[in-house]
Design a protein around this motif. Structure first.
Motif, PDB file in Angstrom:
ATOM      1  N   LEU A  64       0.880  -1.172   0.169  1.00  0.00           N
ATOM      2  CA  LEU A  64      -0.030  -0.235   0.044  1.00  0.00           C
ATOM      3  C   LEU A  64       0.756   1.269  -0.010  1.00  0.00           C
ATOM      4  CD1 LEU A  64      -2.581  -1.182   2.897  1.00  0.00           C
ATOM      5  CD2 LEU A  64      -3.229  -1.018   0.126  1.00  0.00           C
ATOM      6  N   GLN A  65       0.367   2.215  -0.424  1.00  0.00           N
ATOM      7  CA  GLN A  65       1.019   3.616  -0.411  1.00  0.00           C
ATOM      8  C   GLN A  65      -0.161   4.470   0.095  1.00  0.00           C
ATOM      9  OE1 GLN A  65       1.966   4.330  -4.561  1.00  0.00           O
ATOM     10  NE2 GLN A  65       4.265   3.997  -4.141  1.00  0.00           N
ATOM     11  N   THR A  66       0.311   5.752   0.596  1.00  0.00           N
ATOM     12  CA  THR A  66      -0.532   6.616   1.134  1.00  0.00           C
ATOM     13  C   THR A  66      -0.203   8.131   0.502  1.00  0.00           C
ATOM     14  OG1 THR A  66       0.900   7.433   3.061  1.00  0.00           O
ATOM     15  CG2 THR A  66      -0.703   5.623   3.387  1.00  0.00           C
ATOM     16  N   ILE A  67      -1.418   8.904   0.235  1.00  0.00           N
ATOM     17  CA  ILE A  67      -1.127  10.061   0.062  1.00  0.00           C
ATOM     18  C   ILE A  67      -2.089  10.942   1.116  1.00  0.00           C
ATOM     19  CG2 ILE A  67      -0.933   9.995  -2.271  1.00  0.00           C
ATOM     20  CD1 ILE A  67      -3.975  10.786  -2.705  1.00  0.00           C
ATOM     21  N   GLY A  68      -1.589  12.176   1.464  1.00  0.00           N
ATOM     22  CA  GLY A  68      -2.487  13.053   2.294  1.00  0.00           C
ATOM     23  C   GLY A  68      -3.605  13.799   1.828  1.00  0.00           C
ATOM     24  N   HIS A  69      -4.799  13.622   2.380  1.00  0.00           N
ATOM     25  CA  HIS A  69      -5.964  14.379   2.045  1.00  0.00           C
ATOM     26  C   HIS A  69      -5.788  15.879   2.273  1.00  0.00           C
ATOM     27  CE1 HIS A  69     -10.292  15.513   1.814  1.00  0.00           C
ATOM     28  NE2 HIS A  69     -10.388  14.599   1.294  1.00  0.00           N
ATOM     29  N   ALA A  70      -5.962  16.701   1.094  1.00  0.00           N
ATOM     30  CA  ALA A  70      -5.741  18.161   1.200  1.00  0.00           C
ATOM     31  C   ALA A  70      -6.377  18.841   2.389  1.00  0.00           C
ATOM     32  CB  ALA A  70      -5.583  18.652  -0.190  1.00  0.00           C
ATOM     33  N   ALA A  71      -7.804  18.366   2.407  1.00  0.00           N
ATOM     34  CA  ALA A  71      -8.718  19.269   3.202  1.00  0.00           C
ATOM     35  C   ALA A  71      -8.607  18.460   4.625  1.00  0.00           C
ATOM     36  CB  ALA A  71     -10.048  18.871   2.667  1.00  0.00           C
ATOM     37  N   ARG A  72      -8.292  17.314   4.890  1.00  0.00           N
ATOM     38  CA  ARG A  72      -8.779  16.729   6.054  1.00  0.00           C
ATOM     39  C   ARG A  72      -7.044  16.467   6.724  1.00  0.00           C
ATOM     40  NH1 ARG A  72     -12.683  12.993   3.605  1.00  0.00           N
ATOM     41  NH2 ARG A  72     -10.803  11.535   3.540  1.00  0.00           N
ATOM     42  N   GLY A  73      -6.227  16.440   6.233  1.00  0.00           N
ATOM     43  CA  GLY A  73      -4.841  16.329   6.720  1.00  0.00           C
ATOM     44  C   GLY A  73      -4.866  14.864   7.179  1.00  0.00           C
ATOM     45  N   THR A  74      -5.499  13.868   6.723  1.00  0.00           N
ATOM     46  CA  THR A  74      -5.431  12.486   7.264  1.00  0.00           C
ATOM     47  C   THR A  74      -5.219  11.569   6.068  1.00  0.00           C
ATOM     48  OG1 THR A  74      -7.824  12.208   6.742  1.00  0.00           O
ATOM     49  CG2 THR A  74      -7.092  12.667   8.883  1.00  0.00           C
ATOM     50  N   PRO A  75      -4.457  10.337   5.948  1.00  0.00           N
ATOM     51  CA  PRO A  75      -4.014   9.616   5.104  1.00  0.00           C
ATOM     52  C   PRO A  75      -5.052   9.046   4.267  1.00  0.00           C
ATOM     53  CG  PRO A  75      -3.561   8.525   6.967  1.00  0.00           C
ATOM     54  CD  PRO A  75      -3.947   9.710   7.597  1.00  0.00           C
ATOM     55  N   LEU A  76      -4.749   9.079   2.898  1.00  0.00           N
ATOM     56  CA  LEU A  76      -5.490   8.007   2.146  1.00  0.00           C
ATOM     57  C   LEU A  76      -4.696   6.695   1.566  1.00  0.00           C
ATOM     58  CD1 LEU A  76      -7.587  10.632   0.112  1.00  0.00           C
ATOM     59  CD2 LEU A  76      -8.358   9.339   1.743  1.00  0.00           C
ATOM     60  N   LEU A  77      -5.273   5.711   1.422  1.00  0.00           N
ATOM     61  CA  LEU A  77      -4.468   4.521   1.058  1.00  0.00           C
ATOM     62  C   LEU A  77      -4.834   4.171  -0.414  1.00  0.00           C
ATOM     63  CD1 LEU A  77      -4.939   4.153   4.452  1.00  0.00           C
ATOM     64  CD2 LEU A  77      -3.127   2.847   4.067  1.00  0.00           C
ATOM     65  N   PHE A  78      -3.910   3.392  -1.071  1.00  0.00           N
ATOM     66  CA  PHE A  78      -4.329   2.878  -2.167  1.00  0.00           C
ATOM     67  C   PHE A  78      -3.291   1.607  -2.633  1.00  0.00           C
ATOM     68  CE2 PHE A  78      -1.661   6.299  -3.272  1.00  0.00           C
ATOM     69  CZ  PHE A  78      -0.758   5.985  -4.343  1.00  0.00           C
ATOM     70  N   ALA A  79      -3.779   0.696  -3.340  1.00  0.00           N
ATOM     71  CA  ALA A  79      -2.943  -0.544  -3.572  1.00  0.00           C
ATOM     72  C   ALA A  79      -1.561   0.059  -4.600  1.00  0.00           C
ATOM     73  CB  ALA A  79      -3.589  -1.638  -4.025  1.00  0.00           C
ATOM     74  N   ARG A  80      -0.631  -0.274  -4.462  1.00  0.00           N
ATOM     75  CA  ARG A  80       0.576  -0.321  -5.476  1.00  0.00           C
ATOM     76  C   ARG A  80       0.683  -1.186  -6.458  1.00  0.00           C
ATOM     77  NH1 ARG A  80       6.039   1.679  -2.735  1.00  0.00           N
ATOM     78  NH2 ARG A  80       6.061  -0.771  -2.290  1.00  0.00           N
TER      79      ARG A  80
END
Length: 262
Positions: free
Chosen positions: A246-262
């Protein structure tokens, strides 16, 4: 202070630890999400927290006192559970199904109070216009909202004499489309804002990231991590737990991580 707290819970079946020394707290005004792969012990933990399953070891505390010592009739007015499946085959109206949540208040609440509780629950879940509808004719999402309203009617009023209420949700987003998943969890956040302690078993880390105050990740019956979404939902931890990269990117509005499969 946690309204409900589990300390060193162990549940053993067939020589296997479904839970192994698990400790977890849920506070009023917060949404606590329990994550983990299938068979991790999530639903077993929720059953222990609800008082419907007695652990082989450890204790569950309600407001600092043993939950095991709380009479069932009293406990039913303090905590409600929305299960994975709440089937009902009878042609009850929506208002009648929601009214089932008032059964624990028999002898403690009069008809006027019960009606106020039912109306408040329908208003909170947007069901007033469906009050007289046959429950069996509703869509899956509508039925889930009715059962959520039933649990709210069970807990109404949400705070009395300083005693906070607890709502436990066991995989409540199963079989719901994307819009209904988010609507239900927005309801949960709104209820937490009213002082309820919300505990939810979820499968989707991104839903946990968007709606949880605290996240506990279970794996093989043990706690792999517990804390805020930003600290717990890391690609390193979840890749190990779920066995997928998995990888994560930061959610611009919430500041919490979003995950997606690599």
């Amino acid at each position: 202070m946690d309204v409900i707290r589990a300390e060193n819970l162990s549940v053993i079946r067939g020589g296997r630890h479904l839970l192994d020394r698990v400790s977890l707290g849920m506070a009023a005004g917060e949404v606590t999400v329990i994550l983990g792969p299938n068979g991790a012990g999530k639903s077993t933990l929720l059953r222990c927290l609800s008082g419907t399953l007695v652990p082989d070891d450890g204790h569950v505390w309600l407001d600092g006192a043993p939950m095991a010592g709380v009479p069932g009739a009293v406990l039913a007015t303090r905590r409600a559970v929305l299960g994975q499946e709440s089937r009902l085959g009878f042609a009850f109206s929506v208002i009648e199904v929601i009214g089932l949540g008032r059964i624990p208040h028999t002898g403690r609440s009069d008809r006027a109070q019960n009606l106020r509780a039912i109306e408040a629950a329908m208003r909170a879940t947007g069901l007033l216009h469906l009050a007289e509808r046959d429950f069996t004719t509703l869509s899956g999402g509508e039925k889930q909202r009715v059962h959520l309203a039933r649990t709210l009617a069970q807990l109404w009023p949400f705070s009395r004499d300083g005693a906070s209420k607890i709502l436990l949700l066991d995989e409540p987003t199963n079989n719901l489309d994307l819009a209904h998943q988010h609507r239900l969890l927005k309801h949960a956040r709104a209820l937490a804002a009213q002082g309820l302690a919300i505990g939810a078993v979820l499968h989707d880390p991104n839903l946990a990231s968007g709606y949880a105050d605290r996240v506990t990740v279970l794996n093989n019956g043990m706690i792999a991590a517990s804390g805020t979404p930003a600290h717990v939902l890391t690609p390193e931890l979840l890749s190990e737990v779920y066995g997928i990269t998995l990888q994560t990117i930061g959610h611009a509005a919430r500041g919490t991580p979003l995950l997606f499969a690599r």
